[in-house]
Design a protein around this motif. Structure first.
Motif, PDB file in Angstrom:
ATOM      1  N   UNK A   3       0.832  -1.203   0.000  1.00 47.99           N
ATOM      2  CA  UNK A   3       0.000   0.000   0.000  1.00 47.99           C
ATOM      3  C   UNK A   3       0.865   1.250   0.000  1.00 47.99           C
ATOM      4  N   UNK A   4       0.358   2.297  -0.612  1.00 54.75           N
ATOM      5  CA  UNK A   4       1.133   3.532  -0.677  1.00 54.75           C
ATOM      6  C   UNK A   4       0.198   4.730  -0.776  1.00 54.75           C
ATOM      7  N   UNK A   5       0.766   5.897  -0.481  1.00 54.01           N
ATOM      8  CA  UNK A   5       0.011   7.143  -0.579  1.00 54.01           C
ATOM      9  C   UNK A   5       0.232   7.745  -1.957  1.00 54.01           C
ATOM     10  N   UNK A   6      -0.852   7.923  -2.673  1.00 56.79           N
ATOM     11  CA  UNK A   6      -0.821   8.548  -3.997  1.00 56.79           C
ATOM     12  C   UNK A   6      -0.933  10.058  -3.883  1.00 56.79           C
ATOM     13  N   UNK A  18      -5.325  -1.365   5.687  1.00 54.84           N
ATOM     14  CA  UNK A  18      -4.025  -1.230   5.027  1.00 54.84           C
ATOM     15  C   UNK A  18      -3.786   0.206   4.572  1.00 54.84           C
ATOM     16  N   UNK A  19      -4.838   0.852   4.064  1.00 51.74           N
ATOM     17  CA  UNK A  19      -4.714   2.249   3.640  1.00 51.74           C
ATOM     18  C   UNK A  19      -4.350   3.143   4.822  1.00 51.74           C
ATOM     19  N   UNK A  20      -4.940   2.867   5.993  1.00 52.08           N
ATOM     20  CA  UNK A  20      -4.616   3.653   7.185  1.00 52.08           C
ATOM     21  C   UNK A  20      -3.150   3.480   7.577  1.00 52.08           C
ATOM     22  N   UNK A  21      -2.639   2.244   7.488  1.00 49.95           N
ATOM     23  CA  UNK A  21      -1.231   2.008   7.810  1.00 49.95           C
ATOM     24  C   UNK A  21      -0.320   2.795   6.871  1.00 49.95           C
ATOM     25  N   UNK A  36      -2.359  -1.508  14.230  1.00 53.78           N
ATOM     26  CA  UNK A  36      -3.494  -0.606  14.295  1.00 53.78           C
ATOM     27  C   UNK A  36      -4.767  -1.433  14.255  1.00 53.78           C
ATOM     28  N   UNK A  37      -5.609  -1.271  15.277  1.00 54.13           N
ATOM     29  CA  UNK A  37      -6.933  -1.896  15.260  1.00 54.13           C
ATOM     30  C   UNK A  37      -7.954  -0.859  14.800  1.00 54.13           C
ATOM     31  N   UNK A  38      -8.637  -1.149  13.710  1.00 59.69           N
ATOM     32  CA  UNK A  38      -9.714  -0.287  13.249  1.00 59.69           C
ATOM     33  C   UNK A  38     -11.026  -0.848  13.781  1.00 59.69           C
ATOM     34  N   UNK A  39     -11.870   0.039  14.312  1.00 53.50           N
ATOM     35  CA  UNK A  39     -13.114  -0.370  14.981  1.00 53.50           C
ATOM     36  C   UNK A  39     -14.297   0.196  14.210  1.00 53.50           C
ATOM     37  N   UNK A  40     -15.252  -0.671  13.886  1.00 53.02           N
ATOM     38  CA  UNK A  40     -16.355  -0.308  13.003  1.00 53.02           C
ATOM     39  C   UNK A  40     -17.525   0.321  13.761  1.00 53.02           C
ATOM     40  N   UNK A  41     -18.537   0.748  13.006  1.00 52.01           N
ATOM     41  CA  UNK A  41     -19.771   1.269  13.591  1.00 52.01           C
ATOM     42  C   UNK A  41     -20.458   0.224  14.459  1.00 52.01           C
ATOM     43  N   UNK A  42     -20.188  -1.055  14.216  1.00 49.10           N
ATOM     44  CA  UNK A  42     -20.805  -2.156  14.957  1.00 49.10           C
ATOM     45  C   UNK A  42     -19.870  -2.736  16.016  1.00 49.10           C
ATOM     46  N   UNK A  43     -18.797  -2.010  16.308  1.00 43.23           N
ATOM     47  CA  UNK A  43     -17.839  -2.377  17.353  1.00 43.23           C
ATOM     48  C   UNK A  43     -17.045  -3.635  17.014  1.00 43.23           C
ATOM     49  N   UNK A  44     -16.977  -4.002  15.733  1.00 39.85           N
ATOM     50  CA  UNK A  44     -16.104  -5.087  15.302  1.00 39.85           C
ATOM     51  C   UNK A  44     -14.771  -4.489  14.849  1.00 39.85           C
ATOM     52  N   UNK A  45     -13.757  -5.335  14.744  1.00 40.93           N
ATOM     53  CA  UNK A  45     -12.451  -4.777  14.391  1.00 40.93           C
ATOM     54  C   UNK A  45     -11.574  -5.725  13.606  1.00 40.93           C
ATOM     55  N   UNK A  46     -10.639  -5.149  12.868  1.00 46.09           N
ATOM     56  CA  UNK A  46      -9.533  -5.862  12.247  1.00 46.09           C
ATOM     57  C   UNK A  46      -8.246  -5.254  12.790  1.00 46.09           C
ATOM     58  N   UNK A  47      -7.200  -6.065  12.825  1.00 45.62           N
ATOM     59  CA  UNK A  47      -5.899  -5.583  13.286  1.00 45.62           C
ATOM     60  C   UNK A  47      -4.927  -5.631  12.118  1.00 45.62           C
ATOM     61  N   UNK A  48      -4.391  -4.475  11.761  1.00 48.60           N
ATOM     62  CA  UNK A  48      -3.370  -4.384  10.732  1.00 48.60           C
ATOM     63  C   UNK A  48      -2.001  -4.246  11.372  1.00 48.60           C
ATOM     64  N   UNK A  49      -1.032  -4.974  10.865  1.00 46.58           N
ATOM     65  CA  UNK A  49       0.343  -4.854  11.360  1.00 46.58           C
ATOM     66  C   UNK A  49       1.229  -4.310  10.255  1.00 46.58           C
ATOM     67  N   UNK A  50       1.977  -3.262  10.570  1.00 45.14           N
ATOM     68  CA  UNK A  50       2.931  -2.642   9.664  1.00 45.14           C
ATOM     69  C   UNK A  50       4.225  -3.439   9.751  1.00 45.14           C
TER      70      UNK A  50
END
Length: 354
Positions: A152-155, A268-271, A286-300
């Motif tokens: 992933x990268x910043x454009x 991934x975009x947030x990382x 980074x754990x991203x937390x949704x409107x429904x309080x679920x989450x994914x954990x991204x590792x850099x």
């Protein structure tokens, strides 16, 4: 000699799953082999000549646009256990974290990949290429899937445009499997709670329409991958440990869908953005937390250089749950089944996939 099934007997074998609230329908049988010597080529055939399958499973009466569909297909790379094609309301993304987590869980639960207690590794083949999977199995239950996020990268960093009825909006753009507009939720007046879902969708629709009207985006190797399809609302980042961060988030898919999860590619975009701003180090999560309080954990996990782009390597971890096993009947006499571009790929629901 087997007989060709009558139209009313045509059916598709499904396993419905969800990861973080995002429902992924895994197609395990009922589709004939697709032309194409790679998973990407099979995806392109489906997109160009059999898009009726996507429409059938994501529209009434069989489904809703907020769902995703993953068709299991044979892998073209011998190192992969199976291939999969991702279908969403916006079309055919070449990669998705939540869909990969669901597909990896489904191939284990369906026995396409035998379960092994503890941690096991195997590969799947997405249209984007090979994906390394690590599954955690405890007492026969798939407790977690860790998959590679796309590099992933910043454009674009902190551009501004005027959006009618909203005003001036500052946004960045990341590529993480698709181009994402990244916007600060607080600046737009959002707390990222469930009650805001409709307003978030309306706001994101206007911003994405404005960005699409103003400009396009090109990947450094893939070239033009179509109009920007995603927007990610970012909440404030909270540091909860030396190497662990958390942020409320919401991902919008154009047109009109707020994902139930924060999405793997959104994470991934947030990382990529946090790395661009110097706010994260290799090994940080980074754990991203949704409107429904679920989450994914991204590792850099690190960076590498691709031309002028510093590209972020990362993994996404989440858990998928099986919701249902079903065979749906497809009847061409049904006036709700409007798209005839599906019938030529329907076969036996018991034909093995992968």
């Amino acid at each position: 000699m087997s007989q060709t099934p009558r139209p009313q007997e045509l059916s598709i074998r499904l396993m419905d799953t969800h990861a973080g609230g995002d429902v992924s329908r895994i197609v395990l049988g009922g589709i004939t082999p697709l032309p194409g010597d790679t998973v990407r080529a099979q995806m392109e055939y489906l997109r160009d000549d059999a898009d009726g399958l996507r429409k059938l499973l994501l529209e009434e009466p069989y489904g809703i646009p907020e769902m995703s569909v993953d068709l299991i297909v044979p892998a073209s790379d011998a190192r992969a256990e199976a291939g999969y094609i991702i279908m969403e309301v916006m079309g055919y993304p070449i990669y998705s974290g939540s869909n990969t987590i669901c597909t990896a869980t489904a191939v284990l639960e369906a026995g396409l990949v035998p379960k092994q207690e503890g941690r096991q590794r195997f590969m799947l083949e997405a249209p984007a290429g090979l994906v390394q999977i690590e599954a955690l199995v405890e007492n026969g239950v798939v407790e977690a899937i860790t998959c590679e996020g796309l590099p992933s990268y910043i454009d674009t960093y902190k551009a501004s445009l005027h959006v009618p009825s909203i005003g001036d909006v500052t946004y960045s753009v990341a590529y993480s499997g698709g181009f994402y507009a990244l916007v600060d939720a607080t600046e737009l007046g959002f707390m990222l709670v469930a009650e805001e879902e409709r307003r978030l969708a309306e706001c994101a629709h206007k911003i994405v329409e404005a960005i699409q009207a103003e400009r396009g985006f090109s990947h450094y190797t893939l070239g033009d991958v179509g109009p920007l399809p995603f927007l990610h609302f970012m909440g404030p980042v909270e540091q909860v440990a030396d190497d662990f961060y958390r942020s409320r988030s919401a991902t919008y898919v154009h047109p009109g869908v707020i994902c139930r999860s924060t999405t793997g590619t959104g994470t991934s975009a947030r990382l990529a953005l946090m790395n661009h701003e110097g706010r994260i180090q290799p090994g940080d999560k980074l754990e991203t937390v949704s409107l429904r309080e679920t989450g994914f954990i991204g590792e850099f996990t690190g960076t590498h250089q691709e031309g002028t782009h510093q590209v972020v390597d990362n993994t996404i971890t989440g858990k998928a749950f099986v919701l249902a096993h079903s065979d749906i009947v497809v009847n061409p006499d049904d006036p709700m089944v409007r798209d005839g571009s599906v019938y030529h790929i329907l076969g036996s629901p018991d034909a093995p996939r992968g």
